[in-house]
Design an enzyme around this catalytic site. Structure first.
Site, mmCIF file in Angstrom:
data_model
loop_
_atom_site.group_PDB
_atom_site.id
_atom_site.type_symbol
_atom_site.label_atom_id
_atom_site.label_comp_id
_atom_site.label_asym_id
_atom_site.label_seq_id
_atom_site.Cartn_x
_atom_site.Cartn_y
_atom_site.Cartn_z
ATOM 1 C CB THR A 8 -0.907 0.001 1.241
ATOM 2 O OG1 THR A 8 -1.771 -1.116 1.154
ATOM 3 C CG2 THR A 8 -1.738 1.276 1.324
ATOM 4 N NE ARG A 36 -11.253 -6.154 1.996
ATOM 5 C CZ ARG A 36 -10.266 -5.252 2.077
ATOM 6 N NH1 ARG A 36 -9.610 -4.899 0.979
ATOM 7 N NH2 ARG A 36 -9.935 -4.717 3.224
ATOM 8 C CB VAL A 37 -15.141 -1.517 -1.969
ATOM 9 C CG1 VAL A 37 -14.635 -0.082 -1.871
ATOM 10 C CG2 VAL A 37 -15.731 -1.785 -3.353
ATOM 11 C CG ASP A 39 -8.912 1.004 4.511
ATOM 12 O OD1 ASP A 39 -8.536 0.077 3.763
ATOM 13 O OD2 ASP A 39 -8.141 1.630 5.252
ATOM 14 C CB THR A 59 -1.388 0.932 5.294
ATOM 15 O OG1 THR A 59 -1.197 -0.372 4.733
ATOM 16 C CG2 THR A 59 -0.392 1.129 6.430
ATOM 17 N N GLY A 60 -3.499 -1.127 6.527
ATOM 18 C CA GLY A 60 -3.827 -2.120 7.548
ATOM 19 C C GLY A 60 -5.146 -2.799 7.239
ATOM 20 N N GLY A 62 -8.423 -3.057 6.433
ATOM 21 C CA GLY A 62 -9.367 -2.057 5.934
ATOM 22 C C GLY A 62 -10.738 -2.096 6.586
HETATM 23 N N1 ASP Z 1 -6.035 -1.076 3.887
HETATM 24 C C1 ASP Z 1 -5.934 -1.907 2.698
HETATM 25 C C2 ASP Z 1 -7.226 -2.629 2.497
HETATM 26 O O1 ASP Z 1 -7.818 -3.083 3.461
HETATM 27 C C3 ASP Z 1 -4.830 -2.881 2.717
HETATM 28 C C4 ASP Z 1 -3.472 -2.378 3.082
HETATM 29 O O2 ASP Z 1 -3.334 -1.306 3.620
HETATM 30 O O3 ASP Z 1 -2.498 -3.080 2.840
HETATM 31 O O4 ASP Z 1 -7.628 -2.800 1.372
#
Ligand code: ASP
Length: 148
Positions: A8, A36-37, A39, A59-60, A62
């Site tokens: 990300t 999937r959508v 965050d 990030t993380g 979502g």
């Molecule tokens: N936040 C992102 C999601 O859930 C994934 C990521 O940050 O790596 O799509």
């Protein structure tokens, strides 16, 4: 928590007129459900910028950023809660989000150039460029400020 290296990419910026901007790009989570959508493209969840409060990119996990309206909540804590940037990002990332069942991190910047990058995951790759041209990169929270 895991070290966030999923690919990300987020950016936060402030210009000379004190306009704030934020952007986030991601491939989403590994093995995500088709359709999937996450965050990242949802304003107020994984990405948010509001003049006068904060520019933030997350990030993380979502799902918890969506459920917690994470980046909008950071802005609201500053605007309506009288919190400073560091207090607001810490409350959302470290105190609120883990209770919703996931971890992650944000990069956050305000119009005064205050920057913070808290994460409840173990590490988060991030960097910033200071006004005097210093480039700083970090992975873990306890890392020494400048590596260059
Ligand atoms: N936040 C992102 C999601 O859930 C994934 C990521 O940050 O790596 O799509």
């Amino acid at each position: 928590g895991e070290t966030l290296t999923q690919g990300t990419v987020g950016a936060v910026a402030v210009d000379g007129k004190r306009d704030l901007a934020a952007a986030t790009s991601t491939g989403g989570m590994t093995n995500k459900m088709a359709g999937r959508v996450g965050d990242s493209p949802v304003v107020g969840a994984g990405t948010y910028a509001k003049n006068g409060t904060v520019a933030a990119s997350a990030t993380g996990a979502g799902e918890v950023f969506l459920r917690g309206a994470a980046t909008a909540t950071i802005s609201d804590l500053i605007e309506f809660g009288g919190r400073d940037l560091a207090g607001a990002v810490y409350e959302v990332l470290v105190e609120r989000l883990p209770r919703l069942g996931g971890t992650g991190g944000v990069i956050a910047l305000n119009a005064q150039g205050v920057f913070d990058a808290p994460h409840s995951s173990e590490g988060m790759l991030h960097g910033y460029l200071t006004e005097d041209g210093r480039l700083v990169t970090k992975v873990f929270a306890d890392e020494s400020p400048a590596n260059r």
